[in-house]
Write an enzyme that holds these catalytic residues in place. Sequence first.
Site, mmCIF file in Angstrom:
data_model
loop_
_atom_site.group_PDB
_atom_site.id
_atom_site.type_symbol
_atom_site.label_atom_id
_atom_site.label_comp_id
_atom_site.label_asym_id
_atom_site.label_seq_id
_atom_site.Cartn_x
_atom_site.Cartn_y
_atom_site.Cartn_z
ATOM 1 N N PHE A 98 -49.918 -45.111 -5.763
ATOM 2 C CA PHE A 98 -49.951 -43.878 -4.998
ATOM 3 C C PHE A 98 -50.100 -42.636 -5.872
ATOM 4 O O PHE A 98 -49.823 -41.547 -5.440
ATOM 5 C CB PHE A 98 -48.685 -43.740 -4.151
ATOM 6 C CG PHE A 98 -48.594 -44.763 -3.058
ATOM 7 C CD1 PHE A 98 -49.607 -44.906 -2.142
ATOM 8 C CD2 PHE A 98 -47.499 -45.589 -2.965
ATOM 9 C CE1 PHE A 98 -49.536 -45.847 -1.132
ATOM 10 C CE2 PHE A 98 -47.401 -46.538 -1.962
ATOM 11 C CZ PHE A 98 -48.425 -46.674 -1.037
ATOM 12 N N GLY A 99 -50.487 -42.774 -7.136
ATOM 13 C CA GLY A 99 -50.654 -41.594 -7.957
ATOM 14 C C GLY A 99 -50.616 -41.894 -9.436
ATOM 15 O O GLY A 99 -50.756 -43.045 -9.855
ATOM 16 N N LYS B 287 -43.889 -38.932 -12.009
ATOM 17 C CA LYS B 287 -44.821 -39.643 -11.137
ATOM 18 C C LYS B 287 -45.306 -38.684 -10.059
ATOM 19 O O LYS B 287 -44.525 -38.188 -9.254
ATOM 20 C CB LYS B 287 -44.110 -40.845 -10.511
ATOM 21 C CG LYS B 287 -44.985 -41.748 -9.654
ATOM 22 C CD LYS B 287 -44.138 -42.918 -9.185
ATOM 23 C CE LYS B 287 -44.933 -43.906 -8.346
ATOM 24 N NZ LYS B 287 -44.087 -45.019 -7.890
ATOM 25 N N GLY C 10 -50.230 -43.458 -17.175
ATOM 26 C CA GLY C 10 -50.806 -44.552 -16.402
ATOM 27 C C GLY C 10 -51.009 -44.145 -14.963
ATOM 28 O O GLY C 10 -50.749 -43.007 -14.561
ATOM 29 N N ASP D 262 -40.749 -55.329 -3.466
ATOM 30 C CA ASP D 262 -41.965 -55.342 -4.294
ATOM 31 C C ASP D 262 -41.628 -55.699 -5.741
ATOM 32 O O ASP D 262 -42.027 -55.016 -6.686
ATOM 33 C CB ASP D 262 -42.667 -53.975 -4.236
ATOM 34 C CG ASP D 262 -44.134 -54.056 -4.693
ATOM 35 O OD1 ASP D 262 -44.688 -55.180 -4.714
ATOM 36 O OD2 ASP D 262 -44.705 -53.011 -5.023
#
Length: 832
Positions: free
Chosen positions: A527-528, A544, A523, A640
């Site tokens: 940010f990446g 990630k 996915g 978040d």
Amino acid sequence: MSPYWMDARSNSAFLFAFLIISSFPSTFADLSDPCPNFANLSTAWTNTRGEWVNSSDWALVKPILLSPGETSGPGFLCGFHCHYESFLCLFAILIFQDVYSPQLVWSANRNRPVRFNATLRLTEDGNLILADADGTFVWSTNTAGKSVSGLNLTETGNLVLLDRNNEMVWQSFDHPTDSLVLQQKLVRGKKLISSVSASNWTHGLFSLSITNYGFDAYIQSNPPQLYYEWEYSFLTSIQYTNGNLSVYYRWEDEEFNFTPFAPIPRTLSAQYMRLGSDGHLRVFQWQETGWQEAVDLTDEFLTECDYPLACGKYGICSAGQCTCPGASDNGTIYFRPINERQTNLGCSAITPISCQLSQYHSLLELQNTSYSTFQVDMQSTDVEICKQTCLKNCSCKAALFRHPSNHSSGDCCLLSDVFTLQNMETLNPTDYFSTSLFLKVENSPTENVVEKKAGNARIILGSSLGALFGVLILIGAFIFLFWKRRDSKEAEEDHLDCIPGMPTRFSFEDLKAITENFSCKLGEGGFGSVFQGTLSNGIKVAVKQLEGLGQVKKSFLAEVETIGSVHHVNLVRLIGFCAEKSHRLLVYECMCNGSLDKWIFHGNRDLALGWQSRRKIILDIAKGLSYLHEDCRQKIFHLDIKPQNILLDEDFNAKVSDFGLSKLIDKDQSQVVTRMRGTPGYLAPEWLTSIITEKVDVYSFGVVVLEILCGRKNLDRSQTEEDMHLLGIFKRKAEENRLADIIDKCSEDMQLHGADVVEMMKVGGWCLQSDFARRPSMSVVVKVLEGLVDIEDNLEYSFSYSPRPPKIAGMGNKAADAATAEPIPSALSGPR
């Protein structure tokens, strides 16, 4: 070679294993201390190189408990089950006949094996805990404080924790892996998940589950692809008995059952059922000399070509024979067999699809070819829009377009994974629906070298000198910036090495090997991208890869410093990181059920979570946040919290993830001044002052609670303006005392538990109080969810839910625009 159970066996390895096994007892009767079937509190077992039983599946078994009865007939044992080559072990339950060749039917830690000297402990407070040899926590029943009095292995193979009244507190039957044993039920909300292979016991691709509306078998992809669906409303469970697989359903508060499947041979010997790594549901039983297949239950309904991996990925199945997609109209060959001799392993693209070369992508239409799955992604569209949508979406690997035979408009399905295709030799021209299949392929770019004639020599010379002068200036500036940036990176890397309790540091080459050169993309995040990988010890991970400049550096440092030094069962574990030159990567434990948003926002009745699952998820999130706020060396504000940052493991245990925006503050600080950060719709009103406390996380948690219970996003632009904002609907329904109206209508189980769901909504309402001082702490929320504290009365429902906050001092319109931008989900795990 499979991730951690080696398939290849050399002669030397075989001889070594034989010598080891032959030195161990071959029957339980040889053991000097016979195993009981019951264990008391404060008992521990260590996985030492001691008394073992050999197993026919090339594993060693060290028993802890034996089911009641004689060892000369069908029985069960639980203990450590270790592979003979890697000596990686599971805490498992096995079924046996005459104590030879025990077969694995349940395990606690199939995705997290342990080594020798691992310890299983039944603690004084009633928790059964598995820890690795170095003391690392691996698995637990989470039963501490529930009046457990002992551990029992029953004659049916059920591992049970009992309380002082001999009532069951926890049982292994509630947590199936890939198998069922006689008398075991598979209930709604639980599922069987296949193993990767016979020698690799980690989660495979196939799942089987009970929904409100049927009995489903599907292969894990995005979205899940059904290959067997037996529709029947109000199903509650299936039970495996000697002679039948019975289906139970509830109607008007009464439960009924019937047996739609093929009869299962009755036997007095040991028998079990398993969902295989090929998607077949088979029953095995002991027959004189070994385990034999007794019946294949799915073969009654499916042909050879109906199984999603009958011919592997991209393979075309025709009457059990496997081929690859043919050439295009211009003769270009795009696919070839992975193995010419084993065509059932599937096909691979000759030129792999690259997102960076999307201009060379095209679609190959396959004639007389069908696909087992069709889930509508776009309704009432035309074939060209369907095709163009797939071409513009990097994750789309194929497009299916289905339309009525007498109409050009139809539905579009976009596939992110392409499994076995089916050849249709003759298509019936009278079929009401026609389906077209398009595979995405990549054409190799052709380089054309064009020679240009020489021009005016004076112009060329002047241009060259000017260009050379400009290049020299650019080189000087580049060298200056390079050294400055390198010094900054070295300082950052040195800083990370100085932080105590840091996880493993990987090199970039290590991570390329772990992810097979970043070949399996799970996915994309803010940010990446996230890729699947496998460590050398077989543990699956999510890697990630951060992309960008300054903000990525801040996010990377925040994530490593925050989650790298904290450990909690409801926080996603950071296994390692890479900070090397321009590369910034994070390595997490892999959460096989993906992020929460995919389970609550899909609107699919078949995949809707039940009340107990949602209640458990809410409690898990609360426990994770409570730990961050109160139990760490420093307070940690996550900042978040949203469904995309809540990940689910194989048992739907929830873990908080993505600490890229988090902030650490000292214990004695009650508030902090910081710039606005987070995702619109989850931001507490006090963000407008830039002075915040941990209560901003409590507010975000309250929004997530409502989304979980209502099965919809807090801002849904597809709704009317009146119903666009979930908090607005919640306020209106609360004032009308009609909160039951907004319970997720995709789940019958949620509707049946309406009163409990409404009480949980009030917990969410308490967390959403505009005055942060009136919101509870997360530790209080945990106590409320555990029934130890009552919800506060006289709640205010004047929530702020404007999608566009007012201007923030000093930030201008750009800040407001950024705050209302559509959030980009981040994923640490593969999709469902």
